[in-house]
Design an enzyme around this catalytic site. Structure first.
Site, PDB file in Angstrom:
ATOM      1  N   ASP A  30       0.856  -1.192   0.000  1.00  0.00           N
ATOM      2  CA  ASP A  30       0.000   0.000   0.000  1.00  0.00           C
ATOM      3  C   ASP A  30       0.893   1.244   0.000  1.00  0.00           C
ATOM      4  O   ASP A  30       1.880   1.323   0.728  1.00  0.00           O
ATOM      5  CB  ASP A  30      -0.911  -0.012   1.241  1.00  0.00           C
ATOM      6  CG  ASP A  30      -2.049   0.986   1.128  1.00  0.00           C
ATOM      7  OD1 ASP A  30      -3.203   0.539   1.068  1.00  0.00           O
ATOM      8  OD2 ASP A  30      -1.780   2.210   1.099  1.00  0.00           O
ATOM      9  N   ILE A  31       0.499   2.215  -0.818  1.00  0.00           N
ATOM     10  CA  ILE A  31       1.324   3.425  -0.982  1.00  0.00           C
ATOM     11  C   ILE A  31       1.305   4.305   0.277  1.00  0.00           C
ATOM     12  O   ILE A  31       2.245   5.072   0.516  1.00  0.00           O
ATOM     13  CB  ILE A  31       0.856   4.209  -2.237  1.00  0.00           C
ATOM     14  CG1 ILE A  31       1.944   5.093  -2.787  1.00  0.00           C
ATOM     15  CG2 ILE A  31      -0.426   4.972  -1.978  1.00  0.00           C
ATOM     16  CD1 ILE A  31       1.662   5.604  -4.197  1.00  0.00           C
ATOM     17  N   GLN A  93     -14.490   2.559   1.152  1.00  0.00           N
ATOM     18  CA  GLN A  93     -13.789   2.053  -0.035  1.00  0.00           C
ATOM     19  C   GLN A  93     -13.461   3.209  -0.967  1.00  0.00           C
ATOM     20  O   GLN A  93     -14.356   3.851  -1.516  1.00  0.00           O
ATOM     21  CB  GLN A  93     -14.641   1.009  -0.780  1.00  0.00           C
ATOM     22  CG  GLN A  93     -13.894   0.427  -1.982  1.00  0.00           C
ATOM     23  CD  GLN A  93     -14.661  -0.672  -2.718  1.00  0.00           C
ATOM     24  OE1 GLN A  93     -15.843  -0.902  -2.466  1.00  0.00           O
ATOM     25  NE2 GLN A  93     -13.968  -1.358  -3.608  1.00  0.00           N
ATOM     26  N   HIS A  99     -10.074  -5.208  -3.140  1.00  0.00           N
ATOM     27  CA  HIS A  99      -8.741  -5.367  -2.558  1.00  0.00           C
ATOM     28  C   HIS A  99      -8.883  -5.776  -1.100  1.00  0.00           C
ATOM     29  O   HIS A  99      -9.751  -5.279  -0.388  1.00  0.00           O
ATOM     30  CB  HIS A  99      -7.897  -4.093  -2.683  1.00  0.00           C
ATOM     31  CG  HIS A  99      -8.580  -2.845  -2.247  1.00  0.00           C
ATOM     32  ND1 HIS A  99      -9.528  -2.205  -3.031  1.00  0.00           N
ATOM     33  CD2 HIS A  99      -8.472  -2.118  -1.118  1.00  0.00           C
ATOM     34  CE1 HIS A  99      -9.965  -1.138  -2.399  1.00  0.00           C
ATOM     35  NE2 HIS A  99      -9.348  -1.060  -1.217  1.00  0.00           N
ATOM     36  N   HIS A 101      -6.910  -5.842   2.436  1.00  0.00           N
ATOM     37  CA  HIS A 101      -5.768  -5.259   3.155  1.00  0.00           C
ATOM     38  C   HIS A 101      -5.170  -6.310   4.083  1.00  0.00           C
ATOM     39  O   HIS A 101      -5.901  -6.951   4.851  1.00  0.00           O
ATOM     40  CB  HIS A 101      -6.212  -4.092   4.039  1.00  0.00           C
ATOM     41  CG  HIS A 101      -6.737  -2.896   3.303  1.00  0.00           C
ATOM     42  ND1 HIS A 101      -5.989  -1.765   3.085  1.00  0.00           N
ATOM     43  CD2 HIS A 101      -7.947  -2.639   2.740  1.00  0.00           C
ATOM     44  CE1 HIS A 101      -6.722  -0.856   2.438  1.00  0.00           C
ATOM     45  NE2 HIS A 101      -7.917  -1.373   2.216  1.00  0.00           N
TER      46      HIS A 101
HETATM   47  P1  AMP Z   1      -9.719   1.467   0.523  1.00  0.00           P
HETATM   48  O1  AMP Z   1      -9.910   2.719   1.321  1.00  0.00           O
HETATM   49  O2  AMP Z   1     -10.052   0.212   1.264  1.00  0.00           O
HETATM   50  O3  AMP Z   1     -10.376   1.554  -0.836  1.00  0.00           O
HETATM   51  O4  AMP Z   1      -8.161   1.353   0.280  1.00  0.00           O
HETATM   52  C1  AMP Z   1      -7.506   1.839  -0.853  1.00  0.00           C
HETATM   53  C2  AMP Z   1      -6.045   1.721  -0.565  1.00  0.00           C
HETATM   54  O5  AMP Z   1      -5.333   1.822  -1.794  1.00  0.00           O
HETATM   55  C3  AMP Z   1      -5.509   2.829   0.354  1.00  0.00           C
HETATM   56  O6  AMP Z   1      -4.961   2.234   1.522  1.00  0.00           O
HETATM   57  C4  AMP Z   1      -4.463   3.529  -0.509  1.00  0.00           C
HETATM   58  O7  AMP Z   1      -3.340   3.935   0.236  1.00  0.00           O
HETATM   59  C5  AMP Z   1      -4.126   2.458  -1.523  1.00  0.00           C
HETATM   60  N1  AMP Z   1      -3.618   2.961  -2.805  1.00  0.00           N
HETATM   61  C6  AMP Z   1      -4.196   3.896  -3.579  1.00  0.00           C
HETATM   62  N2  AMP Z   1      -3.430   4.106  -4.678  1.00  0.00           N
HETATM   63  C7  AMP Z   1      -2.365   3.280  -4.585  1.00  0.00           C
HETATM   64  C8  AMP Z   1      -1.227   3.026  -5.392  1.00  0.00           C
HETATM   65  N3  AMP Z   1      -1.009   3.688  -6.528  1.00  0.00           N
HETATM   66  N4  AMP Z   1      -0.333   2.091  -4.985  1.00  0.00           N
HETATM   67  C9  AMP Z   1      -0.529   1.422  -3.824  1.00  0.00           C
HETATM   68  N5  AMP Z   1      -1.586   1.610  -3.020  1.00  0.00           N
HETATM   69  C10 AMP Z   1      -2.495   2.533  -3.383  1.00  0.00           C
END
Ligand code: AMP
Ligand code: ZN
Length: 135
Positions: A30-31, A93, A99, A101
């Protein structure tokens, strides 16, 4: 799917910190990690979330989660792991591609658990019945 950031990642059009890939799933860091090693596991076939995914893709994602969780825990020397998914905007979301986590947890990481509520008298039975009637 066009305009889906995670589909673009699968296609290699935008970079990610990949930690695992097979025919059906991809896992990457995760970024914005909640803790070090925070990983996302996604199906390569686009679906919005768990309410939308087909059983086979969910099984494949689940297998990858099970494979990676102990390795991630060991790699970052975590004390525990949270495995979670947000389904729908109201549930937090942000990215509309399923996805899961995998979040390493540490005894002193300071993250607080959600606070539980209580049911009013008789409400739990009614809600249980409402749910069971739809199964
Ligand atoms: P959610 O809130 O469950 O939809 O989680 C989305 C997750 O995606 C968040 O924890 C973000 O930090 C992660 N995310 C968004 N863009 C990227 C990216 N380019 N690379 C890695 N993680 C990402
Ligand atoms: Zn997608």
């Amino acid at each position: 799917m066009k305009d889906c950031i995670f589909c673009k990642m699968i296609e290699g059009k935008i970079p990610c910190n990949k930690i695992y890939e097979d025919k059906k799933t991809l896992a990457f860091l995760d970024i914005n990690p909640i803790n070090k090693g925070h990983t996302l596991v996604i199906p390569k076939e686009h679906s919005k979330n768990i309410l939308d995914v087909n059983q086979k893709d969910l099984d494949d994602v689940s297998e990858t989660v099970r494979k990676l969780a102990p390795k991630i825990k060991k790699a970052v020397k975590a004390d525990g792991i949270n495995i979670m998914s947000s389904n729908g905007e109201a549930a937090g979301q942000a990215v509309p591609h399923l996805h899961i986590h995998i979040i390493p947890r540490f005894k002193d990481d300071g993250l607080e658990h959600w606070k539980g509520k209580s049911y009013e008298e008789g409400k739990a039975e009614k809600i249980a019945e409402d749910i069971k009637s739809l199964i």
